[in-house]
Design a protein around this motif. Structure first.
Motif, PDB file in Angstrom:
ATOM      1  N   SER A   2       0.830  -1.201   0.000  1.00 27.27           N
ATOM      2  CA  SER A   2       0.000   0.000   0.000  1.00 27.27           C
ATOM      3  C   SER A   2       0.864   1.250   0.000  1.00 27.27           C
ATOM      4  O   SER A   2       2.044   1.213   0.340  1.00 27.27           O
ATOM      5  CB  SER A   2      -0.898  -0.008   1.232  1.00 27.27           C
ATOM      6  OG  SER A   2      -0.092   0.030   2.388  1.00 27.27           O
ATOM      7  N   ALA A   3       0.223   2.370  -0.390  1.00 25.82           N
ATOM      8  CA  ALA A   3       0.934   3.651  -0.462  1.00 25.82           C
ATOM      9  C   ALA A   3       0.880   4.361   0.883  1.00 25.82           C
ATOM     10  O   ALA A   3      -0.046   4.142   1.677  1.00 25.82           O
ATOM     11  CB  ALA A   3       0.304   4.511  -1.538  1.00 25.82           C
ATOM     12  N   ASP A   4       1.857   5.203   1.167  1.00 29.50           N
ATOM     13  CA  ASP A   4       1.824   6.032   2.381  1.00 29.50           C
ATOM     14  C   ASP A   4       0.953   7.266   2.162  1.00 29.50           C
ATOM     15  O   ASP A   4       0.299   7.757   3.068  1.00 29.50           O
ATOM     16  CB  ASP A   4       3.242   6.493   2.757  1.00 29.50           C
ATOM     17  CG  ASP A   4       4.136   5.329   3.126  1.00 29.50           C
ATOM     18  OD1 ASP A   4       3.589   4.324   3.634  1.00 29.50           O
ATOM     19  OD2 ASP A   4       5.355   5.420   2.909  1.00 29.50           O
ATOM     20  N   ALA A  26       0.553   7.912  -6.295  1.00 32.90           N
ATOM     21  CA  ALA A  26       0.770   7.187  -5.033  1.00 32.90           C
ATOM     22  C   ALA A  26       2.229   7.372  -4.625  1.00 32.90           C
ATOM     23  O   ALA A  26       3.125   7.337  -5.467  1.00 32.90           O
ATOM     24  CB  ALA A  26       0.477   5.703  -5.229  1.00 32.90           C
ATOM     25  N   LYS A  28       5.316   6.231  -1.794  1.00 35.68           N
ATOM     26  CA  LYS A  28       5.761   5.307  -0.739  1.00 35.68           C
ATOM     27  C   LYS A  28       7.096   5.851  -0.228  1.00 35.68           C
ATOM     28  O   LYS A  28       8.018   6.075  -1.018  1.00 35.68           O
ATOM     29  CB  LYS A  28       5.946   3.907  -1.350  1.00 35.68           C
ATOM     30  CG  LYS A  28       6.320   2.844  -0.346  1.00 35.68           C
ATOM     31  CD  LYS A  28       5.078   2.318   0.346  1.00 35.68           C
ATOM     32  CE  LYS A  28       5.427   1.367   1.490  1.00 35.68           C
ATOM     33  NZ  LYS A  28       4.253   1.107   2.331  1.00 35.68           N
ATOM     34  N   ILE A  45      -4.623   2.197  -1.728  1.00 33.54           N
ATOM     35  CA  ILE A  45      -5.008   2.843  -0.466  1.00 33.54           C
ATOM     36  C   ILE A  45      -5.390   1.770   0.555  1.00 33.54           C
ATOM     37  O   ILE A  45      -6.169   0.871   0.259  1.00 33.54           O
ATOM     38  CB  ILE A  45      -6.216   3.792  -0.684  1.00 33.54           C
ATOM     39  CG1 ILE A  45      -5.854   4.870  -1.720  1.00 33.54           C
ATOM     40  CG2 ILE A  45      -6.676   4.416   0.629  1.00 33.54           C
ATOM     41  CD1 ILE A  45      -7.008   5.782  -2.117  1.00 33.54           C
ATOM     42  N   THR A  49      -3.000   4.734   4.777  1.00 32.06           N
ATOM     43  CA  THR A  49      -2.639   5.677   3.708  1.00 32.06           C
ATOM     44  C   THR A  49      -3.279   7.036   3.954  1.00 32.06           C
ATOM     45  O   THR A  49      -4.478   7.122   4.231  1.00 32.06           O
ATOM     46  CB  THR A  49      -3.113   5.134   2.338  1.00 32.06           C
ATOM     47  OG1 THR A  49      -2.620   3.816   2.176  1.00 32.06           O
ATOM     48  CG2 THR A  49      -2.645   6.021   1.200  1.00 32.06           C
TER      49      THR A  49
END
Ligand SMILES: [Zn+2]
Length: 524
Positions: A2-4, A26, A28, A45, A49
């Motif tokens: 997942s993305a930050d 996105a 990271k 997400i 996130t």
């Protein structure tokens, strides 16, 4: 995975020609993880996130300002800004507010007195200032910096009295025709008489002011800067910077004479801390058009004798340039007049192929007055040209370049469209605090160019100047300058799309967020 951080539902101008417009990004860590449509990005997400709903707002790569004087900008933030004043009453009101917040005896500096005040017969004298500021030395500068008004306390500290006389070439200390007392108005070089008695802020104060400057820079949507060092004091300030709060990416440019004297020709890489390093050394081939110290082949059009002059012989310029390159730095040659640009190009031609090739990314600062022949050479030698768009406008408007150079030469002053059409890489900076910090004012100047409008460029070309070209100039095109998977997540979010808004409104675009390395460092 997942993305930050995810930015979704936007108008993303990537500056990546193979994928110029997307909806979402996105992030990271400090890198861009993926760009694409909302549908591409949404699956990245999860509950951890952070999501920014852009609601159609525009995202561009973080702006890179390739020419800024940070400490001076900080100093100036303490100054009163009088640019909007239309009367002595306006000036007094601003001064009164400052006096109420300042202890007695402390200096108060201001800038921005303008022609409109003189025309309206509203230019203040020492007596106007004394009424509001009897106990603090005050000095207010005209926009031209060649004229100031000082109050009685300031005149006393500078020991300027009835009896003070100066040579006419040093300027004028205006005196009352009846009493012979100074009126407080000082013109020309004589303004230095007061300037030199103003105490320097101490390092702690300067550090605070520099932090304030950095926060303004981040608010302007700028994520990387090329910091033009002016004094050795700045090195000790830079070492103390709070890099956590101000994670701006910094590339230092040191003048040759300072490098020689203070750093004793230090070799690159020995002075690197975190993301701050000395990147380039700047050799000045000549001075500036505004002070008629830029070196020209033919005299300035309004005076038969003056040509400006080169600051070094060709031999010294060549030798110094080799020294810079061999020490591992990027070479920058400041050259404003055509004679200086020629000297710079001659130096570059002189290099032995062992120390120099076209990948060296040699930068000419300004390259203001050129000709067709130079254009060809600059293209062949792959020279980078660094300009400050607001300076271009000031040269034409304030300095009256057409009058001072003549129509024929002025046509070749900053011919940016010609440069870009010839595949010359142009980079842009602010020259703040001499010119406004706001990069969108700069972009507007380029797109909505008023003098020789045939040299106007498109908003996309102007944005390239502040992003991908600037990244290329420091060999960082693989990590900065466009919004692309794997690059640093340095992003600027805008209220409007500069490529579709009317060109006369670009300068009023607002920055709503600045993101550096995936961290939101500014939100409006
Ligand atoms: Zn500058």
């Amino acid at each position: 995975m997942s993305a930050d951080l995810v930015l979704i539902n936007g108008n993303v101008i990537t500056m990546n020609p193979s994928n110029p417009h997307v909806q979402a990004i996105a992030v990271k860590g400090d890198e861009i993880m993926k760009v694409g449509s909302n549908d591409d990005i949404t699956p990245l997400i999860d509950k951890n996130t952070k999501v920014i709903q852009l609601d159609g707002k525009t995202v561009i790569p973080g702006i890179i300002d390739t020419h800024i004087h940070v400490t001076d900008f900080g100093r100036l933030l303490l100054w009163l800004d009088l640019t909007g004043c239309k009367s002595i009453t306006d000036i007094k009101n601003i001064l009164r507010k400052k006096i109420n917040a300042t202890s007695a005896g402390k200096w108060i500096l201001g800038r921005g007195l303008n022609e409109a005040l003189s025309e309206a017969n509203q230019f203040p004298t020492r007596f106007d200032l004394d009424l509001v500021a009897p106990n603090n030395p005050v000095i207010l500068y005209h926009q031209s910096k060649k004229l100031c008004v000082a109050n009685t306390k300031a005149l006393e500290l500078a020991r300027i009295t009835k009896k003070t006389t100066i040579l006419s070439k040093e300027g004028i200390i205006e005196k009352d025709p009846d009493t012979g007392n100074p009126t407080g108005i000082i013109k020309g070089k004589a303004v230095d008489l007061i300037w030199k008695v103003i105490p320097e802020p101490n390092t702690d104060d300067l550090l605070k002011l520099t932090h304030l400057a950095l926060s303004k820079i981040i608010e302007a949507g700028i994520t990387s800067i090329h910091w033009m060092i002016l004094s050795p004091l700045e090195f000790s300030i830079i070492r103390k910077l709070d890099r956590k709060t101000f994670p701006l990416r910094i590339y230092l440019i040191v003048p040759f004479e300072l490098w020689k004297k203070e750093l004793k020709f230090r070799v690159s890489s020995s002075w690197q801390e975190d993301s701050i390093k000395i990147g380039a050394i700047e050799l000045s081939a000549d001075g500036y058009l505004a002070s008629k110290t830029a070196a020209l082949f033919q005299p300035y059009a309004d005076s038969s004798k003056s040509n400006g002059k080169l600051l070094y012989t060709q031999k010294t310029l060549n030798f110094s340039a080799v020294k810079i390159i061999q020490s591992g730095y990027q070479l920058i040659i400041h050259a404003m007049g055509d004679k200086a640009v020629e000297a710079a190009l001659t130096t570059i031609e002189y290099f032995d192929k062992k120390i120099y090739d076209v990948t060296s990314r040699i930068r000419i600062e300004q390259a203001a007055l050129i000709n067709k022949n130079f254009l060809e050479k600059m293209k062949n030698q792959k020279i980078l040209v660094s300009v400050q768009p607001c300076v271009i406008n000031s040269e034409f408007k304030t300095w009256a370049a057409i009058e001072k150079l003549g129509q024929r030469r002025a046509r070749w002053l900053f011919p940016l469209k010609k440069m870009i059409d010839n595949n010359i890489t142009v980079l842009g900076g602010s020259d703040c605090p001499m010119e406004p910090l706001n990069p969108f004012i700069g972009i507007q100047m380029l797109v909505d160019r008023k003098f020789f409008p045939e040299e106007a460029i498109t908003s996309t070309e102007a944005l390239e100047i502040y992003t991908i070209n600037a990244a290329y100039s420091t060999k960082e095109e693989n990590c900065k300058g466009s919004i692309k998977e794997g690059k640093l997540a340095d992003l600027t979010i805008l209220s409007n799309d500069l490529t579709s808004i009317s060109s006369s409104k670009i300068g009023s675009i607002n920055v709503t967020n600045t993101i550096i390395g995936g961290k939101i460092v500014y939100s409006k």
